[in-house]
Design a protein around this motif. Sequence first.
Motif, PDB file in Angstrom:
ATOM      1  N   ARG A  47       0.828  -1.205   0.000  1.00  0.00           N
ATOM      2  CA  ARG A  47       0.000   0.000   0.000  1.00  0.00           C
ATOM      3  C   ARG A  47       0.863   1.256   0.000  1.00  0.00           C
ATOM      4  NH1 ARG A  47      -4.990   0.118   3.803  1.00  0.00           N
ATOM      5  NH2 ARG A  47      -5.950   1.022   1.966  1.00  0.00           N
ATOM      6  N   ARG A  48       2.012   1.188   0.640  1.00  0.00           N
ATOM      7  CA  ARG A  48       2.901   2.339   0.703  1.00  0.00           C
ATOM      8  C   ARG A  48       3.723   2.477  -0.577  1.00  0.00           C
ATOM      9  NH1 ARG A  48       6.434   1.590   5.491  1.00  0.00           N
ATOM     10  NH2 ARG A  48       4.716   2.481   6.661  1.00  0.00           N
ATOM     11  N   GLY A  49       3.938   1.365  -1.277  1.00  0.00           N
ATOM     12  CA  GLY A  49       4.758   1.391  -2.478  1.00  0.00           C
ATOM     13  C   GLY A  49       6.239   1.421  -2.169  1.00  0.00           C
ATOM     14  N   SER A  50       6.620   0.786  -1.046  1.00  0.00           N
ATOM     15  CA  SER A  50       8.013   0.792  -0.604  1.00  0.00           C
ATOM     16  C   SER A  50       8.297  -0.482   0.185  1.00  0.00           C
ATOM     17  CB  SER A  50       8.291   2.008   0.276  1.00  0.00           C
ATOM     18  OG  SER A  50       9.542   1.899   0.924  1.00  0.00           O
ATOM     19  N   LYS A  73      -7.150   6.828  16.410  1.00  0.00           N
ATOM     20  CA  LYS A  73      -6.080   7.815  16.281  1.00  0.00           C
ATOM     21  C   LYS A  73      -5.022   7.414  15.257  1.00  0.00           C
ATOM     22  CE  LYS A  73      -6.625   9.136  21.145  1.00  0.00           C
ATOM     23  NZ  LYS A  73      -5.988   9.145  22.489  1.00  0.00           N
ATOM     24  N   VAL A  74      -5.089   6.171  14.769  1.00  0.00           N
ATOM     25  CA  VAL A  74      -4.096   5.695  13.797  1.00  0.00           C
ATOM     26  C   VAL A  74      -4.393   6.321  12.444  1.00  0.00           C
ATOM     27  CG1 VAL A  74      -3.154   3.668  12.628  1.00  0.00           C
ATOM     28  CG2 VAL A  74      -3.794   3.532  15.059  1.00  0.00           C
ATOM     29  N   PRO A  75      -3.415   6.958  11.820  1.00  0.00           N
ATOM     30  CA  PRO A  75      -3.658   7.601  10.520  1.00  0.00           C
ATOM     31  C   PRO A  75      -3.906   6.583   9.411  1.00  0.00           C
ATOM     32  CG  PRO A  75      -1.325   7.687  11.071  1.00  0.00           C
ATOM     33  CD  PRO A  75      -2.025   7.173  12.288  1.00  0.00           C
ATOM     34  N   SER A  76      -4.641   6.995   8.408  1.00  0.00           N
ATOM     35  CA  SER A  76      -4.884   6.157   7.235  1.00  0.00           C
ATOM     36  C   SER A  76      -3.653   6.179   6.335  1.00  0.00           C
ATOM     37  CB  SER A  76      -6.102   6.678   6.478  1.00  0.00           C
ATOM     38  OG  SER A  76      -7.276   6.522   7.243  1.00  0.00           O
ATOM     39  N   PRO A  77      -3.480   5.117   5.527  1.00  0.00           N
ATOM     40  CA  PRO A  77      -4.330   3.933   5.422  1.00  0.00           C
ATOM     41  C   PRO A  77      -3.969   2.908   6.498  1.00  0.00           C
ATOM     42  CG  PRO A  77      -2.605   3.817   3.791  1.00  0.00           C
ATOM     43  CD  PRO A  77      -2.434   5.145   4.487  1.00  0.00           C
ATOM     44  N   PRO A 179       6.741 -16.938  -2.384  1.00  0.00           N
ATOM     45  CA  PRO A 179       6.232 -15.670  -1.851  1.00  0.00           C
ATOM     46  C   PRO A 179       5.931 -14.634  -2.928  1.00  0.00           C
ATOM     47  CG  PRO A 179       8.546 -15.990  -1.296  1.00  0.00           C
ATOM     48  CD  PRO A 179       8.053 -17.291  -1.820  1.00  0.00           C
ATOM     49  N   VAL A 180       6.734 -14.577  -3.973  1.00  0.00           N
ATOM     50  CA  VAL A 180       6.486 -13.593  -5.033  1.00  0.00           C
ATOM     51  C   VAL A 180       5.132 -13.844  -5.688  1.00  0.00           C
ATOM     52  CG1 VAL A 180       7.235 -12.812  -7.318  1.00  0.00           C
ATOM     53  CG2 VAL A 180       8.917 -13.113  -5.487  1.00  0.00           C
ATOM     54  N   ARG A 181       4.853 -15.088  -5.985  1.00  0.00           N
ATOM     55  CA  ARG A 181       3.563 -15.441  -6.583  1.00  0.00           C
ATOM     56  C   ARG A 181       2.406 -15.010  -5.700  1.00  0.00           C
ATOM     57  NH1 ARG A 181       3.017 -21.519  -6.418  1.00  0.00           N
ATOM     58  NH2 ARG A 181       2.442 -21.010  -4.267  1.00  0.00           N
ATOM     59  N   GLU A 182       2.514 -15.260  -4.402  1.00  0.00           N
ATOM     60  CA  GLU A 182       1.418 -14.943  -3.494  1.00  0.00           C
ATOM     61  C   GLU A 182       1.308 -13.440  -3.246  1.00  0.00           C
ATOM     62  OE1 GLU A 182      -0.745 -17.491  -2.524  1.00  0.00           O
ATOM     63  OE2 GLU A 182       0.502 -18.447  -4.050  1.00  0.00           O
ATOM     64  N   ILE A 183       2.433 -12.740  -3.207  1.00  0.00           N
ATOM     65  CA  ILE A 183       2.382 -11.284  -3.046  1.00  0.00           C
ATOM     66  C   ILE A 183       1.713 -10.648  -4.262  1.00  0.00           C
ATOM     67  CG2 ILE A 183       3.769  -9.179  -2.826  1.00  0.00           C
ATOM     68  CD1 ILE A 183       5.796 -10.853  -1.219  1.00  0.00           C
ATOM     69  N   LYS A 184       1.939 -11.210  -5.435  1.00  0.00           N
ATOM     70  CA  LYS A 184       1.263 -10.720  -6.638  1.00  0.00           C
ATOM     71  C   LYS A 184      -0.253 -10.889  -6.521  1.00  0.00           C
ATOM     72  CE  LYS A 184       4.998 -11.178 -10.022  1.00  0.00           C
ATOM     73  NZ  LYS A 184       5.454 -11.854 -11.269  1.00  0.00           N
ATOM     74  N   LYS A 185      -0.690 -11.964  -5.879  1.00  0.00           N
ATOM     75  CA  LYS A 185      -2.124 -12.157  -5.641  1.00  0.00           C
ATOM     76  C   LYS A 185      -2.676 -11.044  -4.747  1.00  0.00           C
ATOM     77  CE  LYS A 185      -2.207 -17.237  -5.961  1.00  0.00           C
ATOM     78  NZ  LYS A 185      -2.479 -18.486  -5.202  1.00  0.00           N
ATOM     79  N   ILE A 186      -1.933 -10.724  -3.697  1.00  0.00           N
ATOM     80  CA  ILE A 186      -2.372  -9.664  -2.782  1.00  0.00           C
ATOM     81  C   ILE A 186      -2.404  -8.335  -3.515  1.00  0.00           C
ATOM     82  CG2 ILE A 186      -1.912  -8.490  -0.600  1.00  0.00           C
ATOM     83  CD1 ILE A 186      -0.323 -10.982   0.277  1.00  0.00           C
ATOM     84  N   ASP A 187      -1.368  -8.070  -4.294  1.00  0.00           N
ATOM     85  CA  ASP A 187      -1.271  -6.833  -5.068  1.00  0.00           C
ATOM     86  C   ASP A 187      -2.471  -6.684  -6.004  1.00  0.00           C
ATOM     87  OD1 ASP A 187       0.168  -4.506  -6.262  1.00  0.00           O
ATOM     88  OD2 ASP A 187       0.324  -5.833  -8.003  1.00  0.00           O
ATOM     89  N   LYS A 188      -2.826  -7.742  -6.686  1.00  0.00           N
ATOM     90  CA  LYS A 188      -3.970  -7.702  -7.606  1.00  0.00           C
ATOM     91  C   LYS A 188      -5.273  -7.497  -6.839  1.00  0.00           C
ATOM     92  CE  LYS A 188      -6.338 -10.388 -11.194  1.00  0.00           C
ATOM     93  NZ  LYS A 188      -6.350 -11.660 -11.980  1.00  0.00           N
ATOM     94  N   PHE A 189      -5.430  -8.194  -5.730  1.00  0.00           N
ATOM     95  CA  PHE A 189      -6.653  -8.105  -4.932  1.00  0.00           C
ATOM     96  C   PHE A 189      -6.855  -6.700  -4.376  1.00  0.00           C
ATOM     97  CE2 PHE A 189      -8.697  -8.609  -0.677  1.00  0.00           C
ATOM     98  CZ  PHE A 189      -9.956  -9.007  -1.118  1.00  0.00           C
ATOM     99  N   LEU A 190      -5.771  -6.097  -3.907  1.00  0.00           N
ATOM    100  CA  LEU A 190      -5.859  -4.758  -3.322  1.00  0.00           C
ATOM    101  C   LEU A 190      -5.840  -3.659  -4.381  1.00  0.00           C
ATOM    102  CD1 LEU A 190      -3.473  -5.108  -0.236  1.00  0.00           C
ATOM    103  CD2 LEU A 190      -5.963  -5.357  -0.295  1.00  0.00           C
ATOM    104  N   GLY A 191      -5.463  -4.009  -5.593  1.00  0.00           N
ATOM    105  CA  GLY A 191      -5.402  -3.019  -6.662  1.00  0.00           C
ATOM    106  C   GLY A 191      -4.268  -2.031  -6.494  1.00  0.00           C
ATOM    107  N   THR A 192      -3.172  -2.467  -5.844  1.00  0.00           N
ATOM    108  CA  THR A 192      -2.059  -1.557  -5.608  1.00  0.00           C
ATOM    109  C   THR A 192      -1.159  -1.413  -6.833  1.00  0.00           C
ATOM    110  OG1 THR A 192      -1.096  -3.444  -4.394  1.00  0.00           O
ATOM    111  CG2 THR A 192      -1.941  -1.632  -3.099  1.00  0.00           C
TER     112      THR A 192
END
Length: 273
Positions: A47-50, A73-77, A179-192
Motif C-alpha cells: 500500500r505504501r509502495g516501498s 487515532k491511527v492515521p490512514s491507510p 512468496p512472489v507469486r502470493e504477493i502478486k495475488k495480494i497486489d492484484k486483490f488490493l489493486g495496488t
Amino acid sequence: MKKIPNEDLKSHIERVRDLKIRDDDVYLATYPKSGTHWVWEIIVMLRRGSAEYEPSPKEAVFLDFKGPDVIDKVPSPRVLNCHWPCNLTPRGIFDKNIKIVHVQRNPKDIIVSFYYHHKNLGGRPFTESFLEFLPLTLGTYGIFQFYPWYKYVKEWERFTKTHPEQILNLYFEDMKEDPVREIKKIDKFLGTGRSDELIQQIAQACHFDNLKKADLEIKEKEHMTQGRKPSIMFRKGEVGDWKNHFTVAQNAEIDEWLQENLAETELKFRYTI
C-alpha cells in the motif's frame, strides 16, 4: 502487551465491533500462529509502495487488544488485524465491503507454534510437555480461547462462498513455497499495481530472517511487554515442523479429528512443501 481481563472482554469485543471503519481500511484476518506479522508487513509495504519496514508493529492496530480509543487515532491507510472469528468482525468491515485478506495455515504446525508461544510467553509457570499439551488443543476450545480452529476456518469458508469478491484466502504454505507469486495475488486483490521489481524487494524484505531482524532492531516496542529483545512471535516460520513433535499415534489422532470436523467442507491443507 497488556492482556484484557476476562470481565472486560465482552465489552471490548462490542466496542471493537462498533469501530468506525474507513473506506480505505484493509482487514487482515488470521487464526493465531498463521503468519499474521508476515502478511501484515507485506500489505503495508504494498500500500505504501516501498519495501521499507513500518516502525510501528502490527500490534499497534491489533483489534484483539486495541480498542477504538487507540485505533481511531491511527492515521490512514490502516491495515487492521485480528484473530477473532468471522462473526466478531467489526460490523463496518461488512457494511462498507472492506477488503479482507484471510491467511490460513495447516493446524499441525499451528499447534506446535502455539505450544512454543505459550511456553515462551512468560507470566506464569508453563510445565506441560508437548505430549500433555496436544490433547488440550483438540478439546472444546481448540487452541485459542475465543474460538476453536475448525469452527474459525469453517466460518470464513462460508463467508467466502457468499462474498467471494470481498475476501482473498491465502495459505501459509503457499506463501513459503513461492512468496512472489502470493504477493502478486495480494497486489492484484488490493489493486495496488506494484511493479515486479518492488514485489521482489518486498518478498526479500519479508523473508522470515529479515522480518525477525527488523522486529528486534526497528520495530517500536511500546505496544509490547517484552521490550527490545527477540520476540516470541518469530520462532522458525517453517512448514512441516510438526513432524519433529508428533508421534505416529498423535498424528493419527489429529488426522481423525480433522476428518471428523472438516468433513462437510472443501478445505484442503498442505502439511509439507
